[in-house]
Write a protein that holds these residues in place. Structure first.
Motif, mmCIF file in Angstrom:
data_model
loop_
_atom_site.group_PDB
_atom_site.id
_atom_site.type_symbol
_atom_site.label_atom_id
_atom_site.label_comp_id
_atom_site.label_asym_id
_atom_site.label_seq_id
_atom_site.Cartn_x
_atom_site.Cartn_y
_atom_site.Cartn_z
ATOM 1 N N ILE A 52 -3.897 8.197 10.621
ATOM 2 C CA ILE A 52 -4.206 9.374 9.435
ATOM 3 C C ILE A 52 -5.209 10.355 9.741
ATOM 4 C CG2 ILE A 52 -3.333 7.729 7.648
ATOM 5 C CD1 ILE A 52 -6.121 7.099 7.283
ATOM 6 N N ALA A 53 -4.862 11.399 9.164
ATOM 7 C CA ALA A 53 -5.865 12.417 9.426
ATOM 8 C C ALA A 53 -6.601 12.668 7.802
ATOM 9 C CB ALA A 53 -5.098 13.940 9.496
ATOM 10 N N TYR A 60 6.250 -0.266 0.968
ATOM 11 C CA TYR A 60 5.317 0.355 1.932
ATOM 12 C C TYR A 60 3.749 0.279 1.662
ATOM 13 C CZ TYR A 60 9.432 2.438 4.438
ATOM 14 O OH TYR A 60 10.641 2.526 4.986
ATOM 15 N N LYS A 61 3.631 0.062 0.417
ATOM 16 C CA LYS A 61 2.195 -0.128 0.220
ATOM 17 C C LYS A 61 1.893 -1.529 0.369
ATOM 18 C CE LYS A 61 -0.980 0.790 -3.555
ATOM 19 N NZ LYS A 61 -1.250 1.495 -4.969
ATOM 20 N N ALA A 62 2.628 -2.289 0.070
ATOM 21 C CA ALA A 62 2.627 -3.950 0.578
ATOM 22 C C ALA A 62 2.242 -3.971 2.076
ATOM 23 C CB ALA A 62 3.551 -4.785 -0.060
ATOM 24 N N LYS A 63 3.236 -3.233 2.726
ATOM 25 C CA LYS A 63 3.062 -3.490 4.361
ATOM 26 C C LYS A 63 1.682 -2.701 4.739
ATOM 27 C CE LYS A 63 6.921 -2.037 6.415
ATOM 28 N NZ LYS A 63 8.560 -1.889 6.835
ATOM 29 N N ALA A 84 -3.330 -3.315 7.171
ATOM 30 C CA ALA A 84 -4.715 -2.760 7.153
ATOM 31 C C ALA A 84 -5.680 -3.954 7.219
ATOM 32 C CB ALA A 84 -5.007 -1.994 5.827
ATOM 33 N N ASN A 85 -5.193 -5.150 6.759
ATOM 34 C CA ASN A 85 -5.797 -6.294 6.643
ATOM 35 C C ASN A 85 -5.824 -7.447 7.833
ATOM 36 O OD1 ASN A 85 -7.536 -8.046 4.563
ATOM 37 N ND2 ASN A 85 -5.998 -9.680 4.932
ATOM 38 N N ARG A 86 -5.333 -6.880 8.812
ATOM 39 C CA ARG A 86 -5.094 -7.404 10.047
ATOM 40 C C ARG A 86 -6.516 -8.011 10.621
ATOM 41 N NH1 ARG A 86 -5.369 -7.402 15.673
ATOM 42 N NH2 ARG A 86 -6.153 -5.456 15.865
ATOM 43 N N THR A 87 -7.605 -6.991 10.514
ATOM 44 C CA THR A 87 -9.018 -7.410 11.089
ATOM 45 C C THR A 87 -9.922 -7.874 9.882
ATOM 46 O OG1 THR A 87 -9.731 -5.211 10.848
ATOM 47 C CG2 THR A 87 -8.932 -5.949 13.064
ATOM 48 N N LYS A 88 -9.503 -8.033 8.678
ATOM 49 C CA LYS A 88 -10.049 -8.254 7.584
ATOM 50 C C LYS A 88 -11.272 -7.640 7.345
ATOM 51 C CE LYS A 88 -8.419 -13.109 8.561
ATOM 52 N NZ LYS A 88 -7.793 -12.727 9.877
ATOM 53 N N ILE A 127 1.525 7.098 2.619
ATOM 54 C CA ILE A 127 1.655 5.566 2.711
ATOM 55 C C ILE A 127 2.831 5.443 3.609
ATOM 56 C CG2 ILE A 127 1.733 3.233 1.809
ATOM 57 C CD1 ILE A 127 -0.169 4.646 -0.420
ATOM 58 N N LYS A 128 4.120 5.832 3.086
ATOM 59 C CA LYS A 128 5.233 5.491 3.838
ATOM 60 C C LYS A 128 5.143 5.940 5.422
ATOM 61 C CE LYS A 128 10.161 5.952 2.519
ATOM 62 N NZ LYS A 128 10.946 6.561 1.847
ATOM 63 N N GLU A 129 4.441 7.267 5.359
ATOM 64 C CA GLU A 129 4.709 7.827 6.941
ATOM 65 C C GLU A 129 3.790 6.929 7.901
ATOM 66 O OE1 GLU A 129 5.646 10.374 10.300
ATOM 67 O OE2 GLU A 129 6.708 9.899 7.983
ATOM 68 N N VAL A 130 2.529 6.766 7.249
ATOM 69 C CA VAL A 130 1.685 5.884 8.182
ATOM 70 C C VAL A 130 2.153 4.682 8.379
ATOM 71 C CG1 VAL A 130 -0.857 4.937 8.142
ATOM 72 C CG2 VAL A 130 -0.536 7.219 7.196
ATOM 73 N N VAL A 131 2.668 3.849 7.734
ATOM 74 C CA VAL A 131 3.334 2.720 7.844
ATOM 75 C C VAL A 131 4.431 2.906 9.061
ATOM 76 C CG1 VAL A 131 4.735 0.724 7.385
ATOM 77 C CG2 VAL A 131 2.909 1.468 5.711
ATOM 78 N N ARG A 132 5.347 3.673 8.831
ATOM 79 C CA ARG A 132 6.455 3.913 10.041
ATOM 80 C C ARG A 132 5.860 4.366 11.202
ATOM 81 N NH1 ARG A 132 10.613 7.813 6.375
ATOM 82 N NH2 ARG A 132 11.577 6.233 5.267
#
Length: 142
Positions: A27-28, A69-72, A77-81, A94-99
């Motif tokens: 993200i920018a 997409y928000k759920a994903k 984002a929570n991978r590293t808690k 949100i959609k573009e960042v997930v993609r």
């Protein structure tokens, strides 16, 4: 080289910086709000009436969001808690960042596959190896 050595090598490579930081490196500048995350593992629950549940490991609901997409985004984002993450206000961002992140994960998987074919051409355990690598680094691809 054995499959175990191959897996260990890839875990080390990804851990040493091959995996980009989510969402930071995707993200920018964007209009966002700080979104609080529990410092615990989360999993995707079911879809209920157009909303998606995010659960803790005990199966208790933690969040209910209006977009897959928000759920994903929250799960990635929570991978590293981290405790909190910047959440774009615009659903399209949100959609573009997930993609973009998923494209990055897919490119890692493809790279692993290609290298496995080169180093261990007789191996039939690509999925098992990839799952082991991702699981050991707490990486999920939803």
């Amino acid at each position: 080289m054995t499959e175990k050595e191959f897996t260990k090598n890839w875990v080390a490579r990804i851990h040493s910086g091959l995996l980009k930081d989510f969402p930071g490196e995707f993200i920018a500048d964007f209009e966002h709000e700080n979104f609080k995350l529990p410092e615990a593992p989360l999993v995707l629950g079911s879809q209920l009436f157009g909303s998606f549940e995010i659960l803790d490991l005990k199966g208790s609901p933690v969040f209910q969001v209006d977009s897959y997409y928000k759920a994903k985004y929250i799960l990635y984002a929570n991978r590293t808690k981290p405790g909190q993450t910047p959440m774009p206000k615009d659903p399209e961002i949100i959609k573009e960042v997930v993609r973009l992140y998923e494209k990055h994960l897919d490119s890692l998987i493809l790279e692993i596959k290609n290298e496995l074919k080169q180093n261990l051409p007789d191996s039939k355990n690509f999925l098992e190896i990839t799952n082991t690598i991702f699981k050991s680094l707490n990486i999920q691809r939803y």
